[in-house]
Design a protein around this motif. Structure first.
Motif, PDB file in Angstrom:
ATOM      1  N   ILE A 106       0.833  -1.205   0.000  1.00 46.20           N
ATOM      2  CA  ILE A 106       0.000   0.000   0.000  1.00 46.20           C
ATOM      3  C   ILE A 106       0.867   1.254   0.000  1.00 46.20           C
ATOM      4  O   ILE A 106       0.371   2.354   0.290  1.00 46.20           O
ATOM      5  N   GLY A 107       2.141   1.086  -0.319  1.00 42.65           N
ATOM      6  CA  GLY A 107       3.020   2.248  -0.445  1.00 42.65           C
ATOM      7  C   GLY A 107       3.186   3.017   0.837  1.00 42.65           C
ATOM      8  O   GLY A 107       3.401   4.234   0.825  1.00 42.65           O
ATOM      9  N   SER A 108       3.099   2.320   1.969  1.00 39.30           N
ATOM     10  CA  SER A 108       3.141   2.990   3.263  1.00 39.30           C
ATOM     11  C   SER A 108       4.270   2.437   4.121  1.00 39.30           C
ATOM     12  O   SER A 108       4.622   1.258   4.025  1.00 39.30           O
ATOM     13  N   ASP A 109       4.834   3.288   4.947  1.00 39.35           N
ATOM     14  CA  ASP A 109       5.860   2.861   5.892  1.00 39.35           C
ATOM     15  C   ASP A 109       5.325   2.783   7.313  1.00 39.35           C
ATOM     16  O   ASP A 109       5.884   2.085   8.159  1.00 39.35           O
ATOM     17  N   VAL A 110       4.255   3.525   7.573  1.00 35.34           N
ATOM     18  CA  VAL A 110       3.662   3.581   8.910  1.00 35.34           C
ATOM     19  C   VAL A 110       2.147   3.621   8.763  1.00 35.34           C
ATOM     20  O   VAL A 110       1.623   4.323   7.887  1.00 35.34           O
ATOM     21  N   VAL A 111       1.451   2.853   9.583  1.00 35.70           N
ATOM     22  CA  VAL A 111      -0.006   2.965   9.696  1.00 35.70           C
ATOM     23  C   VAL A 111      -0.305   3.400  11.132  1.00 35.70           C
ATOM     24  O   VAL A 111       0.128   2.753  12.083  1.00 35.70           O
ATOM     25  N   ALA A 153      -2.061   9.627   3.766  1.00 39.04           N
ATOM     26  CA  ALA A 153      -3.396   9.333   3.244  1.00 39.04           C
ATOM     27  C   ALA A 153      -4.308   9.054   4.431  1.00 39.04           C
ATOM     28  O   ALA A 153      -4.045   8.145   5.225  1.00 39.04           O
ATOM     29  N   ALA A 154      -5.368   9.850   4.566  1.00 37.85           N
ATOM     30  CA  ALA A 154      -6.324   9.651   5.646  1.00 37.85           C
ATOM     31  C   ALA A 154      -7.431   8.717   5.177  1.00 37.85           C
ATOM     32  O   ALA A 154      -7.791   8.694   3.992  1.00 37.85           O
ATOM     33  N   GLY A 165      -1.437   4.384   0.548  1.00 39.48           N
ATOM     34  CA  GLY A 165      -2.537   3.696   1.211  1.00 39.48           C
ATOM     35  C   GLY A 165      -3.407   2.898   0.267  1.00 39.48           C
ATOM     36  O   GLY A 165      -2.963   2.451  -0.802  1.00 39.48           O
ATOM     37  N   PRO A 166      -4.674   2.721   0.621  1.00 35.12           N
ATOM     38  CA  PRO A 166      -5.562   1.854  -0.172  1.00 35.12           C
ATOM     39  C   PRO A 166      -5.783   2.300  -1.605  1.00 35.12           C
ATOM     40  O   PRO A 166      -6.359   1.547  -2.401  1.00 35.12           O
ATOM     41  N   ASN A 167      -5.367   3.505  -1.964  1.00 34.78           N
ATOM     42  CA  ASN A 167      -5.447   3.899  -3.374  1.00 34.78           C
ATOM     43  C   ASN A 167      -4.654   2.957  -4.268  1.00 34.78           C
ATOM     44  O   ASN A 167      -4.890   2.899  -5.481  1.00 34.78           O
ATOM     45  N   LYS A 168      -3.691   2.236  -3.679  1.00 34.34           N
ATOM     46  CA  LYS A 168      -2.931   1.251  -4.443  1.00 34.34           C
ATOM     47  C   LYS A 168      -3.842   0.153  -4.999  1.00 34.34           C
ATOM     48  O   LYS A 168      -3.465  -0.578  -5.911  1.00 34.34           O
ATOM     49  N   LEU A 169      -5.038   0.038  -4.424  1.00 34.38           N
ATOM     50  CA  LEU A 169      -5.987  -0.961  -4.912  1.00 34.38           C
ATOM     51  C   LEU A 169      -6.405  -0.703  -6.358  1.00 34.38           C
ATOM     52  O   LEU A 169      -6.953  -1.588  -7.023  1.00 34.38           O
ATOM     53  N   ALA A 170      -6.149   0.497  -6.846  1.00 32.65           N
ATOM     54  CA  ALA A 170      -6.509   0.803  -8.229  1.00 32.65           C
ATOM     55  C   ALA A 170      -5.847  -0.163  -9.204  1.00 32.65           C
ATOM     56  O   ALA A 170      -6.383  -0.439 -10.285  1.00 32.65           O
ATOM     57  N   ALA A 171      -4.670  -0.702  -8.791  1.00 34.14           N
ATOM     58  CA  ALA A 171      -3.977  -1.665  -9.653  1.00 34.14           C
ATOM     59  C   ALA A 171      -4.636  -3.033  -9.624  1.00 34.14           C
ATOM     60  O   ALA A 171      -4.314  -3.896 -10.447  1.00 34.14           O
ATOM     61  N   GLY A 172      -5.550  -3.254  -8.664  1.00 33.24           N
ATOM     62  CA  GLY A 172      -6.189  -4.555  -8.542  1.00 33.24           C
ATOM     63  C   GLY A 172      -7.624  -4.588  -9.017  1.00 33.24           C
ATOM     64  O   GLY A 172      -8.356  -5.543  -8.714  1.00 33.24           O
ATOM     65  N   ARG A 205      -4.492  -7.188  -3.085  1.00 36.28           N
ATOM     66  CA  ARG A 205      -3.469  -6.300  -3.630  1.00 36.28           C
ATOM     67  C   ARG A 205      -3.072  -5.224  -2.632  1.00 36.28           C
ATOM     68  O   ARG A 205      -2.077  -4.521  -2.836  1.00 36.28           O
ATOM     69  N   ALA A 206      -3.857  -5.060  -1.568  1.00 29.42           N
ATOM     70  CA  ALA A 206      -3.528  -4.072  -0.526  1.00 29.42           C
ATOM     71  C   ALA A 206      -2.945  -4.739   0.696  1.00 29.42           C
ATOM     72  O   ALA A 206      -2.906  -4.148   1.769  1.00 29.42           O
ATOM     73  N   GLY A 207      -2.484  -5.980   0.555  1.00 28.04           N
ATOM     74  CA  GLY A 207      -1.803  -6.642   1.664  1.00 28.04           C
ATOM     75  C   GLY A 207      -2.684  -6.948   2.854  1.00 28.04           C
ATOM     76  O   GLY A 207      -2.196  -7.124   3.968  1.00 28.04           O
ATOM     77  N   GLN A 208      -4.010  -6.969   2.664  1.00 32.60           N
ATOM     78  CA  GLN A 208      -4.968  -7.279   3.725  1.00 32.60           C
ATOM     79  C   GLN A 208      -4.965  -6.232   4.837  1.00 32.60           C
ATOM     80  O   GLN A 208      -5.483  -6.473   5.923  1.00 32.60           O
ATOM     81  N   VAL A 209      -4.359  -5.074   4.607  1.00 26.83           N
ATOM     82  CA  VAL A 209      -4.379  -3.991   5.596  1.00 26.83           C
ATOM     83  C   VAL A 209      -5.624  -3.145   5.347  1.00 26.83           C
ATOM     84  O   VAL A 209      -5.880  -2.709   4.223  1.00 26.83           O
TER      85      VAL A 209
END
Length: 417
Positions: free
Chosen positions: A52-57, A98-99, A124-131, A181-185
């Motif tokens: 999800i292109g994130s280092d911290v949640v 990303a909020a 964040g979850p915008n990475k889901l666009a690839a899925g 595709r979002a790593g289940q996060v």
């Protein structure tokens, strides 16, 4: 030092040579294999967040909902106010935020898990666009539309263009997506524009009765940080959100990877060094044990004029040659090991608070996980360290052998023989 004599000596005693080579090769293979295994696991642990292109949640622990009706927050989330989000954005090392708004909606005796997405950033979850499997994903400016998880859409026989109800509000289905595709996060059944999810949450009595919810609030932050300041960014965000903060980083997954990873990660370096030391000790034993067999050869060399320095160089050369054959063999074994490891995958458990579901519903207590390839690699630092230790061991063994050889007197050898 005569190279032809080194080659002849190693070939004349194949058993000694093979024993030394195997000892060194096994020590090298064990050391490098353990480091590659640990590096592969650490890389795998970063996969859920990297997807999800994130280092911290970041989120904040909340209270249990007063009742499970309509829209509520899971107790692993509570509001993060607008001004707190801005302070997070200002943390040194934060590159993007990303909020999101994560919520449960209980309707028609069924649970629907929803996530409101900020579509203005690629974090964040915008990475889901690839899925996306059908239709399209959410874009800036969208309202009253929804993207569904594939399995949820199939289970409820929902197709593109259908309308679904979320907390009594209608949304047109514009796409379906593979949520793995979002790593289940922050895994959800339905994905909405952030503003729409905020409207639903702010209107919910179940949320207002438990939380101090304000316009524009969110409850999950996906943060991309400068790699050099990753740990510091996590610490700063935790300090900003207070004692109830839940800050997840790749290192957080160490706690859920299981005891095997902890052992390898914490003791792999020690075990590897022990293997190298045992290999060095075996090499020394092999080199010294052959001196007795070579007493006559050494006596002849001394008698024909070889000096102690010449003899020392020869013995050190033999030890170094033997060691480098072992190092090369060990490196080859390590490459084979790494290739075999790369053909496997590991299951990375996802902490419940990152994709919470009620424990009282079917599979609600089940921990999600993703399977990722074990991308083991040989690190140049580890290879360089092995070469340095191998060279040191070879020179030490050669010098020890030369000291013993220097005490051999030709007259005594021939008298005894």
């Amino acid at each position: 030092m005569k190279l032809w004599l080194i080659a002849t000596e190693l070939a004349r005693r194949p058993r000694r040579t093979l024993t030394g080579v195997i000892s060194v090769a096994l020590g090298v293979a064990i050391f490098l294999g353990l480091q590659a295994y640990g590096a592969g696991y650490r890389a795998a642990a970063r996969e859920p967040l990297s997807l999800i292109g994130s280092d911290v949640v970041a989120q904040r622990q909340g209270d249990r909902p007063a009742s499970f009706e309509n829209v509520v927050f899971p107790h692993s989330t509570s509001p993060v106010h607008v001004e707190e989000v801005e302070r997070v954005r200002a943390v040194p090392g934060v590159e993007a935020v990303a909020a999101a708004m994560f919520f449960w909606s209980f309707q028609d005796e069924e649970l629907l898990v929803g996530l409101g997405i900020d579509t203005t950033t690629d974090v964040g979850p915008n990475k889901l666009a690839a899925g996306v499997t059908q239709g399209r994903f959410l874009t800036p400016g969208d309202h009253d539309v929804a993207v569904l998880d594939n399995s949820y859409a199939e289970q409820h026989k929902i197709t593109l263009g259908d309308r679904i109800s979320v907390a009594g509000s209608p949304f047109e289905v514009i796409g379906t997506v593979d949520t793995s595709r979002a790593g289940q996060v922050a895994n959800a059944n339905v994905y909405l524009p952030l503003a729409d999810s905020q409207r639903l949450v702010e209107a919910s009595p179940g949320v207002r009765s438990v939380h101090d919810i304000r316009p524009g609030d969110v409850n999950v932050l996906f943060v991309r940080a400068n790699p050099a300041r990753g740990p510091a960014v996590a610490d700063d965000i935790k300090a900003l959100l207070g004692s109830e903060a839940i800050v997840t980083t790749p290192q957080s997954f160490d706690q859920v990877l299981g005891p095997s990873f902890v052992i390898i990660d914490r003791f792999g370096l020690i075990i590897g060094f022990v293997a190298l030391l045992l290999a060095a000790a075996s090499l020394l034993r092999v080199v010294l044990s052959t001196l007795r067999q070579r007493r006559r050869d050494i006596a002849v060399l001394r008698a024909v004029g070889w000096t102690r320095s010449s003899l020392r160089a020869q013995l050190v050369g033999e030890s170094v040659a033997l060691t480098f054959v072992g190092l090369a063999s060990g490196l080859l074994l390590s490459l084979i090991t790494v290739w075999l490891l790369s053909q496997t995958s590991v299951s990375i458990p996802i902490p419940w608070e990152l994709s919470p579901t009620p424990h009282f519903v079917a599979n609600g207590a089940k921990q999600l996980a993703i399977d990722v390839p074990l991308r083991s690699t040989l690190e140049l630092l580890s290879i360089g360290l092995v070469l340095a230790i191998g060279l040191l061991a070879a020179v030490t063994a050669g010098l020890a052998a030369s000291r013993r050889a220097a005490r051999i007197k030709p007259s005594e050898v021939w008298r005894v023989d």
